[in-house]
Design a protein around this motif. Structure first.
Motif, PDB file in Angstrom:
ATOM      1  N   ASP A  20       0.818  -1.216   0.000  1.00  0.00           N
ATOM      2  CA  ASP A  20       0.000   0.000   0.000  1.00  0.00           C
ATOM      3  C   ASP A  20       0.859   1.276   0.000  1.00  0.00           C
ATOM      4  O   ASP A  20       0.352   2.364   0.235  1.00  0.00           O
ATOM      5  CB  ASP A  20      -0.951  -0.009   1.203  1.00  0.00           C
ATOM      6  CG  ASP A  20      -0.197  -0.058   2.529  1.00  0.00           C
ATOM      7  OD1 ASP A  20       1.006  -0.430   2.509  1.00  0.00           O
ATOM      8  OD2 ASP A  20      -0.791   0.271   3.570  1.00  0.00           O
ATOM      9  N   GLN A  21       2.157   1.132  -0.250  1.00  0.00           N
ATOM     10  CA  GLN A  21       3.048   2.302  -0.246  1.00  0.00           C
ATOM     11  C   GLN A  21       3.875   2.362  -1.523  1.00  0.00           C
ATOM     12  O   GLN A  21       5.055   2.705  -1.499  1.00  0.00           O
ATOM     13  CB  GLN A  21       3.991   2.245   0.979  1.00  0.00           C
ATOM     14  CG  GLN A  21       3.299   2.218   2.319  1.00  0.00           C
ATOM     15  CD  GLN A  21       2.620   3.546   2.660  1.00  0.00           C
ATOM     16  OE1 GLN A  21       2.828   4.551   1.988  1.00  0.00           O
ATOM     17  NE2 GLN A  21       1.812   3.542   3.714  1.00  0.00           N
ATOM     18  N   LYS A  22       3.221   2.067  -2.641  1.00  0.00           N
ATOM     19  CA  LYS A  22       3.948   2.065  -3.918  1.00  0.00           C
ATOM     20  C   LYS A  22       4.577   3.420  -4.243  1.00  0.00           C
ATOM     21  O   LYS A  22       5.593   3.508  -4.930  1.00  0.00           O
ATOM     22  CB  LYS A  22       2.990   1.667  -5.053  1.00  0.00           C
ATOM     23  CG  LYS A  22       2.725   0.178  -5.113  1.00  0.00           C
ATOM     24  CD  LYS A  22       1.481  -0.148  -5.914  1.00  0.00           C
ATOM     25  CE  LYS A  22       1.652   0.079  -7.400  1.00  0.00           C
ATOM     26  NZ  LYS A  22       0.428  -0.321  -8.149  1.00  0.00           N
ATOM     27  N   GLN A  23       3.955   4.471  -3.746  1.00  0.00           N
ATOM     28  CA  GLN A  23       4.450   5.830  -4.006  1.00  0.00           C
ATOM     29  C   GLN A  23       5.920   5.994  -3.613  1.00  0.00           C
ATOM     30  O   GLN A  23       6.632   6.822  -4.183  1.00  0.00           O
ATOM     31  CB  GLN A  23       3.573   6.844  -3.233  1.00  0.00           C
ATOM     32  CG  GLN A  23       4.029   8.277  -3.407  1.00  0.00           C
ATOM     33  CD  GLN A  23       3.050   9.291  -2.843  1.00  0.00           C
ATOM     34  OE1 GLN A  23       1.908   8.958  -2.521  1.00  0.00           O
ATOM     35  NE2 GLN A  23       3.503  10.534  -2.725  1.00  0.00           N
ATOM     36  N   SER A  24       6.357   5.197  -2.630  1.00  0.00           N
ATOM     37  CA  SER A  24       7.752   5.296  -2.195  1.00  0.00           C
ATOM     38  C   SER A  24       8.743   5.086  -3.338  1.00  0.00           C
ATOM     39  O   SER A  24       9.882   5.537  -3.261  1.00  0.00           O
ATOM     40  CB  SER A  24       8.033   4.268  -1.093  1.00  0.00           C
ATOM     41  OG  SER A  24       7.488   4.697   0.133  1.00  0.00           O
ATOM     42  N   ALA A  25       8.308   4.409  -4.378  1.00  0.00           N
ATOM     43  CA  ALA A  25       9.222   4.112  -5.489  1.00  0.00           C
ATOM     44  C   ALA A  25       9.320   5.259  -6.494  1.00  0.00           C
ATOM     45  O   ALA A  25      10.047   5.153  -7.485  1.00  0.00           O
ATOM     46  CB  ALA A  25       8.780   2.828  -6.196  1.00  0.00           C
ATOM     47  N   VAL A  26       8.617   6.361  -6.235  1.00  0.00           N
ATOM     48  CA  VAL A  26       8.555   7.418  -7.255  1.00  0.00           C
ATOM     49  C   VAL A  26       9.922   8.018  -7.575  1.00  0.00           C
ATOM     50  O   VAL A  26      10.238   8.297  -8.730  1.00  0.00           O
ATOM     51  CB  VAL A  26       7.531   8.520  -6.864  1.00  0.00           C
ATOM     52  CG1 VAL A  26       7.975   9.310  -5.647  1.00  0.00           C
ATOM     53  CG2 VAL A  26       7.281   9.456  -8.038  1.00  0.00           C
ATOM     54  N   MET A  27      10.757   8.205  -6.546  1.00  0.00           N
ATOM     55  CA  MET A  27      12.091   8.787  -6.780  1.00  0.00           C
ATOM     56  C   MET A  27      12.880   7.921  -7.758  1.00  0.00           C
ATOM     57  O   MET A  27      13.479   8.412  -8.709  1.00  0.00           O
ATOM     58  CB  MET A  27      12.871   8.862  -5.464  1.00  0.00           C
ATOM     59  CG  MET A  27      12.245   9.733  -4.409  1.00  0.00           C
ATOM     60  SD  MET A  27      12.678  11.451  -4.585  1.00  0.00           S
ATOM     61  CE  MET A  27      14.409  11.417  -4.152  1.00  0.00           C
ATOM     62  N   ALA A  28      12.881   6.622  -7.488  1.00  0.00           N
ATOM     63  CA  ALA A  28      13.651   5.702  -8.331  1.00  0.00           C
ATOM     64  C   ALA A  28      13.057   5.621  -9.729  1.00  0.00           C
ATOM     65  O   ALA A  28      13.788   5.624 -10.724  1.00  0.00           O
ATOM     66  CB  ALA A  28      13.685   4.324  -7.678  1.00  0.00           C
ATOM     67  N   GLY A  53      -0.122   4.698  -8.993  1.00  0.00           N
ATOM     68  CA  GLY A  53      -1.394   5.060  -8.377  1.00  0.00           C
ATOM     69  C   GLY A  53      -1.331   6.384  -7.634  1.00  0.00           C
ATOM     70  O   GLY A  53      -1.934   6.557  -6.572  1.00  0.00           O
ATOM     71  N   MET A  54      -0.587   7.329  -8.211  1.00  0.00           N
ATOM     72  CA  MET A  54      -0.459   8.654  -7.595  1.00  0.00           C
ATOM     73  C   MET A  54      -1.163   9.701  -8.463  1.00  0.00           C
ATOM     74  O   MET A  54      -1.361   9.495  -9.658  1.00  0.00           O
ATOM     75  CB  MET A  54       1.026   9.058  -7.511  1.00  0.00           C
ATOM     76  CG  MET A  54       1.875   8.216  -6.586  1.00  0.00           C
ATOM     77  SD  MET A  54       3.643   8.595  -6.801  1.00  0.00           S
ATOM     78  CE  MET A  54       3.762  10.272  -6.139  1.00  0.00           C
TER      79      MET A  54
END
Lengths: 163, 450
Positions: A20-28, A53-54
């Motif tokens: 539920d925290q896919k957003q964490s990958a946005v930087m990469a 999903g952002m």
């Protein structure tokens, strides 16, 4: 478009975080996009947003906040020269000036042939290696005397012409 | 491919900064050569012995989690990222009985100007950080961790990923570590150019995929950290110190340094020295000794000043600095901070106005924009220092600078505002005459600056 290869790399990054925290990958993911396309376009932001999903605006906030994302196309080789105080004391400014003369552009500009973008940057975390510069975000070049700067630029130009 | 090969010749090898014989009793940087970073090499150096001991996989009884924390407390290890907070005490803040997910985070977002030690640790001895993190996770009952690495040192990030793969393959990370009932998943993440993300709550925001804008504290990360869960954040070098402590005992670590300042510390020495680099020496080593092993002041010039703990720490003039020993207490007593242990050395050809001009530009550039005093104040400070440097200073400017510093310091969510204000105040306090000369004569009193 995002290539299949990049999508596989996205998946590897997403797998590091809770489902539920896919957003964490946005930087990469944005860094991968930049490596593939040279910069992060609005279209790329929308694709990354869809993938993670952002909201597209949340992705745009990241692109614009962090210094290393290119919001516009840059030259084939982006050279970031550190001029922060420890580097200023050891010829960081001189290195930037030398590159300006060598490339015939001022910092922040791209050569007319689209080969080089020259930028001043903040601390790269390699203060003992000054003068230092970063090539295309991923390769740090250390102890860059004027001679080595010439070799670097000439070498990149030759290699860049062939590719 | 051809480009990579061409670029390889310009990349740092570590020879100058790390693989020299001028460390004193090194623990973290001992016996490294650039190729021996692999798991097998680390094990040959005594790596993962501490973990085996803690988990009772060396034939012994193992160590209960609270005993691990007690050992770290006894060692007087203090946070190597800048604040110098006692590590064991920080670990004891984690709620032990918390039933949900807890997180461990390593802060490798090394962007404090002057600092380049974590880069060398991650690149040349990555397993020491991994082992330290596994032990920390065990002590605090944490099952997931992240190492957030400065985006500019991408080679170190790639290297750390490789080391993680080795550790996973060897059963040192993942489920049932070393065949026991302890589980710990560790991943690497990277920044992409934001000094502020070295601030721990900004780092957490960034790790959550957002702009790196710091959070209010309290609540502290130990109660509300990553994804709102209890989180402990330590610096790279702090984790790297842990295996030695568990192998040799807390008291032995104190004895390597001095009371309240345990162990060795890696100092990044940059600026006007003959041999800039990383030097691992015992806490409490005299500054004069450190300067000597860094080759002394460049070109035989006189020492003028030292910024002793990264660009945010107040500058100290040569005479005060020469009386200091390199530890938290001595530097604090002299009116500055040990910070990240990054010494920016300046010789007598340096103009303090020009030096401050560059630092002020940096803080203006890196202010995250969240708090008005910092966002606006750092711009004010840079514009004032810039006009003094360029011969347009006004007689009232020096007091105005102090006043703007006052209006920033202590009035912002995070310490970046303080970090921007402190160098200004210290430069004026110790070198006011240089600023006055600039204003009065429209030029520099140190013309040799180049």
């Amino acid at each position: 478009m995002i290539s299949e290869e990049s999508k596989a790399r996205f998946a590897k990054e997403v797998a590091k975080y809770p489902p539920d925290q896919k957003q964490s990958a946005v930087m990469a993911c944005l860094a991968i996009v930049q490596q593939e396309a040279g910069f992060v376009s609005t279209e790329s932001e929308e694709l990354v947003a869809g993938y993670l999903g952002m909201a597209p605006m949340a992705v745009h906030e990241v692109t614009t906040f962090y210094n290393m994302y290119n919001q516009q196309p840059v030259g084939k080789y982006k050279l970031n020269v550190c001029t922060n105080l420890p580097c200023q004391l050891r010829d960081g400014g001189r290195a930037l000036e030398h590159l300006e003369n060598k490339l015939g552009v001022s910092m922040g500009e791209t050569t007319p042939d689209g080969m080089f973008t020259l930028q001043q940057c903040e601390c790269l975390g390699a203060c003992a290696d000054s003068p230092v510069l970063l090539v295309n975000d991923r390769t740090m070049c250390s102890f860059m005397t004027n001679d080595k700067l010439d070799q670097l630029v000439d070498g990149l130009r030759t290699a860049g012409d062939k590719e | 491919m051809m480009v990579d090969k061409m670029l390889a010749q310009f990349q740092a090898t570590g020879v100058q900064t790390c693989f020299h014989d001028r460390h004193i009793s090194p623990q973290i940087l001992a016996d490294l050569n650039g190729t021996n970073w692999h798991l097998a090499d680390y094990v040959a150096r005594g790596g993962y012995v501490a973990l085996r001991k803690v988990l009772g996989k060396d034939g012994g009884e193992g160590l209960a989690p609270d005993k691990v924390t007690a050992t770290v407390k006894e060692s007087a290890l203090r946070g190597r990222g800048g604040a110098g907070f006692p590590t064991g005490l920080k670990w004891s803040f984690m709620p032990r009985q918390y039933a949900g997910q807890k997180y461990l985070v390593c802060n490798s977002d090394e962007g404090e100007p002057g600092t380049c030690k974590d880069r060398d640790i991650l690149q040349f001895n990555p397993h020491i950080v991994i082992e330290g993190m596994i032990i920390a996770a065990y002590a605090m009952g944490i099952s997931v961790g992240y190492n957030y690495i400065h985006g500019e040192i991408f080679k170190s990030y790639d290297r750390f990923e490789e080391a993680l793969e080795e550790a996973r393959a060897a059963g040192l990370l993942g489920n049932n570590i070393l065949g026991g009932d302890f589980h710990f998943q560790l991943h690497a993440a990277h920044g992409f150019g934001a000094y502020i993300c070295g601030e721990e709550t900004a780092l957490l925001e960034s790790l959550e995929g957002k702009k790196g804008q710091p959070r209010y504290k309290p609540p502290f990360p130990a109660s509300f950290g990553l994804y709102g869960k209890p989180t402990t954040i330590n610096n790279t070098e702090t984790f790297a110190a842990v295996p030695w402590i568990l192998r040799n005992g807390g008291q032995a670590y104190v004895e390597c340094g001095k009371p309240n300042n345990g162990g060795t510390k890696i100092y990044s020495v940059s600026g006007d020295v003959e041999l800039p680099g990383n030097y691992e020496v015992p806490m409490g080593t005299p500054f004069a000794k450190l300067l000597e092993i860094a080759g002394g002041v460049r070109k035989g010039r006189q020492l003028k000043a030292v910024i002793p703990g990264g660009s945010s720490s107040p500058v100290l003039p040569a005479d005060i600095m020469m009386d200091c020993t390199m530890d938290y207490d001595s530097i604090a007593k002299a009116g500055s901070m040990l910070g990240s242990g990054a010494l920016i050395v300046m010789d007598d050809s340096r103009c303090m106005v020009k030096s401050l001009q560059r630092l002020s530009y940096f803080y203006m550039h890196e202010s995250c924009g969240q708090c008005t005093p910092c966002r606006e104040g750092t711009g004010w400070m840079w514009r004032i220092v810039d006009r003094i440097e360029n011969g347009h200073g006004r007689p009232t400017d020096i007091d105005l600078l102090n006043s703007v510093s006052d209006d920033i310091q202590g009035r912002t969510i995070c310490a970046l505002g303080d970090a921007a204000a402190m160098p200004v105040r210290a430069m004026i306090k110790h070198f006011r005459h240089e600023f006055e000369y600039h204003v009065e004569h429209k030029t520099c009193m140190v013309p040799a600056y180049a």
